[in-house]
Design an enzyme around this catalytic site. Structure first.
Site, PDB file in Angstrom:
ATOM      1  N   ASP A 160       5.501   7.677  12.864  1.00  0.00           N
ATOM      2  CA  ASP A 160       6.789   7.400  12.238  1.00  0.00           C
ATOM      3  C   ASP A 160       6.884   8.112  10.898  1.00  0.00           C
ATOM      4  O   ASP A 160       5.995   7.974  10.051  1.00  0.00           O
ATOM      5  CB  ASP A 160       6.930   5.881  12.017  1.00  0.00           C
ATOM      6  CG  ASP A 160       8.263   5.539  11.363  1.00  0.00           C
ATOM      7  OD1 ASP A 160       9.238   5.366  12.108  1.00  0.00           O
ATOM      8  OD2 ASP A 160       8.330   5.475  10.120  1.00  0.00           O
ATOM      9  N   TYR A 194      10.685  10.454   3.234  1.00  0.00           N
ATOM     10  CA  TYR A 194       9.316  10.044   2.869  1.00  0.00           C
ATOM     11  C   TYR A 194       8.498  11.179   2.259  1.00  0.00           C
ATOM     12  O   TYR A 194       7.490  10.935   1.607  1.00  0.00           O
ATOM     13  CB  TYR A 194       8.525   9.556   4.095  1.00  0.00           C
ATOM     14  CG  TYR A 194       9.032   8.301   4.760  1.00  0.00           C
ATOM     15  CD1 TYR A 194       9.949   7.458   4.149  1.00  0.00           C
ATOM     16  CD2 TYR A 194       8.568   7.947   6.025  1.00  0.00           C
ATOM     17  CE1 TYR A 194      10.400   6.320   4.782  1.00  0.00           C
ATOM     18  CE2 TYR A 194       9.022   6.805   6.666  1.00  0.00           C
ATOM     19  CZ  TYR A 194       9.944   6.001   6.042  1.00  0.00           C
ATOM     20  OH  TYR A 194      10.385   4.885   6.677  1.00  0.00           O
ATOM     21  N   LYS A 238      13.877  10.322  10.637  1.00  0.00           N
ATOM     22  CA  LYS A 238      15.140   9.646  10.342  1.00  0.00           C
ATOM     23  C   LYS A 238      16.052  10.485   9.460  1.00  0.00           C
ATOM     24  O   LYS A 238      15.575  11.208   8.577  1.00  0.00           O
ATOM     25  CB  LYS A 238      14.868   8.305   9.646  1.00  0.00           C
ATOM     26  CG  LYS A 238      13.794   7.495  10.325  1.00  0.00           C
ATOM     27  CD  LYS A 238      13.520   6.160   9.680  1.00  0.00           C
ATOM     28  CE  LYS A 238      12.231   5.555  10.193  1.00  0.00           C
ATOM     29  NZ  LYS A 238      11.045   5.895   9.433  1.00  0.00           N
ATOM     30  N   HIS A 268      18.894   6.260   9.265  1.00  0.00           N
ATOM     31  CA  HIS A 268      17.958   5.442   8.479  1.00  0.00           C
ATOM     32  C   HIS A 268      18.574   4.159   7.900  1.00  0.00           C
ATOM     33  O   HIS A 268      17.981   3.088   7.977  1.00  0.00           O
ATOM     34  CB  HIS A 268      17.399   6.313   7.331  1.00  0.00           C
ATOM     35  CG  HIS A 268      16.066   5.882   6.838  1.00  0.00           C
ATOM     36  ND1 HIS A 268      15.129   6.756   6.357  1.00  0.00           N
ATOM     37  CD2 HIS A 268      15.487   4.665   6.732  1.00  0.00           C
ATOM     38  CE1 HIS A 268      14.048   6.099   5.977  1.00  0.00           C
ATOM     39  NE2 HIS A 268      14.242   4.816   6.197  1.00  0.00           N
TER      40      HIS A 268
HETATM   41  N1  LIG Z   1      13.175   2.238   8.523  1.00  0.00           N
HETATM   42  C1  LIG Z   1      12.946   1.841   7.297  1.00  0.00           C
HETATM   43  O1  LIG Z   1      13.876   1.594   6.506  1.00  0.00           O
HETATM   44  C2  LIG Z   1      11.536   1.680   6.819  1.00  0.00           C
HETATM   45  C3  LIG Z   1      11.280   1.010   5.617  1.00  0.00           C
HETATM   46  C4  LIG Z   1       9.951   0.862   5.205  1.00  0.00           C
HETATM   47  C5  LIG Z   1       8.921   1.375   5.975  1.00  0.00           C
HETATM   48  N2  LIG Z   1       9.192   2.044   7.142  1.00  0.00           N
HETATM   49  C6  LIG Z   1       8.098   2.609   7.976  1.00  0.00           C
HETATM   50  O2  LIG Z   1       7.246   1.555   8.357  1.00  0.00           O
HETATM   51  C7  LIG Z   1       5.906   1.878   8.004  1.00  0.00           C
HETATM   52  C8  LIG Z   1       5.133   0.619   7.725  1.00  0.00           C
HETATM   53  O3  LIG Z   1       5.783  -0.208   6.783  1.00  0.00           O
HETATM   54  P1  LIG Z   1       5.224  -0.517   5.307  1.00  0.00           P
HETATM   55  O4  LIG Z   1       4.385   0.609   4.858  1.00  0.00           O
HETATM   56  O5  LIG Z   1       6.391  -0.915   4.505  1.00  0.00           O
HETATM   57  O6  LIG Z   1       4.362  -1.831   5.500  1.00  0.00           O
HETATM   58  P2  LIG Z   1       3.061  -2.313   6.316  1.00  0.00           P
HETATM   59  O7  LIG Z   1       2.677  -1.331   7.338  1.00  0.00           O
HETATM   60  O8  LIG Z   1       3.360  -3.704   6.710  1.00  0.00           O
HETATM   61  O9  LIG Z   1       1.986  -2.394   5.165  1.00  0.00           O
HETATM   62  C9  LIG Z   1       1.370  -1.275   4.602  1.00  0.00           C
HETATM   63  C10 LIG Z   1       0.321  -1.779   3.612  1.00  0.00           C
HETATM   64  O10 LIG Z   1      -0.642  -2.558   4.317  1.00  0.00           O
HETATM   65  C11 LIG Z   1      -1.953  -2.067   4.059  1.00  0.00           C
HETATM   66  N3  LIG Z   1      -2.705  -2.238   5.323  1.00  0.00           N
HETATM   67  C12 LIG Z   1      -2.560  -1.537   6.474  1.00  0.00           C
HETATM   68  N4  LIG Z   1      -3.383  -2.004   7.421  1.00  0.00           N
HETATM   69  C13 LIG Z   1      -4.050  -3.037   6.868  1.00  0.00           C
HETATM   70  C14 LIG Z   1      -5.045  -3.917   7.361  1.00  0.00           C
HETATM   71  N5  LIG Z   1      -5.495  -3.827   8.611  1.00  0.00           N
HETATM   72  N6  LIG Z   1      -5.532  -4.861   6.503  1.00  0.00           N
HETATM   73  C15 LIG Z   1      -5.083  -4.963   5.225  1.00  0.00           C
HETATM   74  N7  LIG Z   1      -4.135  -4.146   4.704  1.00  0.00           N
HETATM   75  C16 LIG Z   1      -3.617  -3.197   5.527  1.00  0.00           C
HETATM   76  C17 LIG Z   1      -1.772  -0.629   3.636  1.00  0.00           C
HETATM   77  O11 LIG Z   1      -2.785  -0.211   2.774  1.00  0.00           O
HETATM   78  P3  LIG Z   1      -3.824   1.017   3.133  1.00  0.00           P
HETATM   79  O12 LIG Z   1      -3.038   2.252   3.381  1.00  0.00           O
HETATM   80  O13 LIG Z   1      -4.658   1.072   1.892  1.00  0.00           O
HETATM   81  O14 LIG Z   1      -4.598   0.568   4.345  1.00  0.00           O
HETATM   82  C18 LIG Z   1      -0.434  -0.696   2.900  1.00  0.00           C
HETATM   83  O15 LIG Z   1      -0.611  -1.102   1.566  1.00  0.00           O
HETATM   84  C19 LIG Z   1       6.058   2.812   6.804  1.00  0.00           C
HETATM   85  O16 LIG Z   1       4.910   3.570   6.574  1.00  0.00           O
HETATM   86  C20 LIG Z   1       7.229   3.645   7.270  1.00  0.00           C
HETATM   87  O17 LIG Z   1       6.770   4.637   8.181  1.00  0.00           O
HETATM   88  C21 LIG Z   1      10.482   2.172   7.575  1.00  0.00           C
END
Ligand SMILES: NC(=O)c1ccc[n+]([C@@H]2O[C@H](COP(=O)([O-])OP(=O)(O)OC[C@H]3O[C@@H](n4cnc5c(N)ncnc54)[C@H](OP(=O)(O)O)[C@@H]3O)[C@@H](O)[C@H]2O)c1
Length: 314
Positions: free
Chosen positions: A47, A52, A81, A112
């Protein structure tokens, strides 16, 4: 047992676990290494988004993987997106993203946000950055991208039931997916039911609640209820949370650039939660992390309030 692929309304298959590449800071080499590690572990879904800054690193890593024979193009699912300042010309936007990704086609291209900003806007956007929203014309541009086979599917992100309902009134091609914030503290029950009825695949962003990010919280990862379930199964909290989502037919895109956590987040296929676990998790207190305060104002935004942005679904 939940399958590891979801079927889109286009007939194409989408892996239920992907790697998120949106992060607070863009680190080119770190993203490349994470993508290589993920491919080795078995991830086949990535993704990204034009905003980004990770398309280039993802594209470079995929190109290396194709060239070295690790994986073939048709074996990976790539999603990017259309950003808020690209609504005017989705065809130009997808062309730019494809160039960054070094790809000839995408597997899924998402609108997006239901927000339109001018080029050169700041983040958070200022009052003068908002432009009148015309989702119909933007969607027609997205449909053009599909018709020209630049993407195998098109969809939306951060759309409420009401916004999808409006879109479906004029869409020639219905959205294949809606990517929204979803985790145990923001379960999106109504939206999931509506999308399932309309054959729109829900994909969860911030599936872990985005710990350690400016837009997320530690509420999911610190939950004593989820911790207890995790201990019972001998799994981590992250694994329980991801498994919980995929057992409900939702795709997840946890972001990690750490090899150990990338591995951990993929070990969610050979075990399952119980009905009792689901019942406990369904009672968790609900609170959305990213409410979108920056996207509302009383003058130039199409939304005066957060309730208007989400059509009351908040
Ligand atoms: N469509 C949209 O509007 C939108 C908005 C936000 C995000 N997104 C997409 O969704 C993806 C994921 O969302 P997100 O980054 O907001 O949140 P997330 O995946 O819920 O959380 C990411 C965080 O969790 C940590 N993490 C990952 N695996 C872990 C584990 N097994 N144990 C403990 N901590 C862990 C990561 O740190 P480390 O890297 O240090 O492991 C990072 O700080 C984004 O990267 C992006 O591609 C889309």
């Amino acid at each position: 047992m939940a399958a590891n692929m979801a079927e889109l309304n286009t007939g194409n298959k989408m892996p239920v676990v992907g790697l998120g590449t949106g992060a607070p800071a863009v680190q080119y080499e770190e993203i490349k290494a994470a993508v290589h590690a993920a491919l080795k572990i078995g991830y086949r879904f990535f993704d990204t988004a034009s905003c980004y800054g990770s398309e280039g690193a993802l594209g470079a890593a995929l190109t290396e993987a194709f060239q070295s024979g690790v994986v073939k193009r048709e074996e990976v699912f790539v999603l990017t997106k259309l950003w808020d300042d690209e609504h005017d010309d989705p065809l130009a936007a997808i062309t730019k993203s494809l160039k960054n990704l070094q790809l000839e086609y995408l597997d899924l291209y998402l609108l997006h946000w239901p927000v339109r900003l001018r080029k050169g806007h700041t983040l958070p956007p200022k009052e003068e950055d908002f432009l009148p929203l015309d989702i119909k014309s933007t969607w027609q541009g997205m449909e053009k991208c599909f018709e020209l086979r630049l993407t195998k599917a098109i969809g939306v992100s951060n759309f409420s039931c009401k916004k999808i309902e409006d879109l479906l009134k004029y869409a020639k091609i219905p959205p294949a997916a809606n990517q929204v914030e979803m985790h145990p503290m923001w379960q999106q029950k109504k939206l999931r039911e509506y999308c399932s009825k309309m054959k729109i695949q829900v994909c969860a962003w911030s599936p872990l609640g985005a710990p350690k990010t400016p837009w997320g919280s530690n509420a999911v990862m610190d939950s004593p209820v989820i911790k207890e379930i995790a201990q019972k199964h001998g799994k981590s909290i992250a694994q329980v949370v991801l498994r919980w989502a995929i057992e409900q037919g939702v795709c997840v895109i946890p972001k990690s650039f750490n090899k150990g956590r990338i591995t951990e987040n993929f070990q969610v296929f050979d075990w399952c939660l119980t009905t009792e676990d689901h019942a406990k998790m369904s009672k968790l207190e609900q609170s959305k992390n990213m409410k979108g305060e920056d996207l509302v104002n009383s003058t130039t935004s199409p939304y005066r309030t957060i309730e208007e942005l989400w059509d009351g679904e908040i």
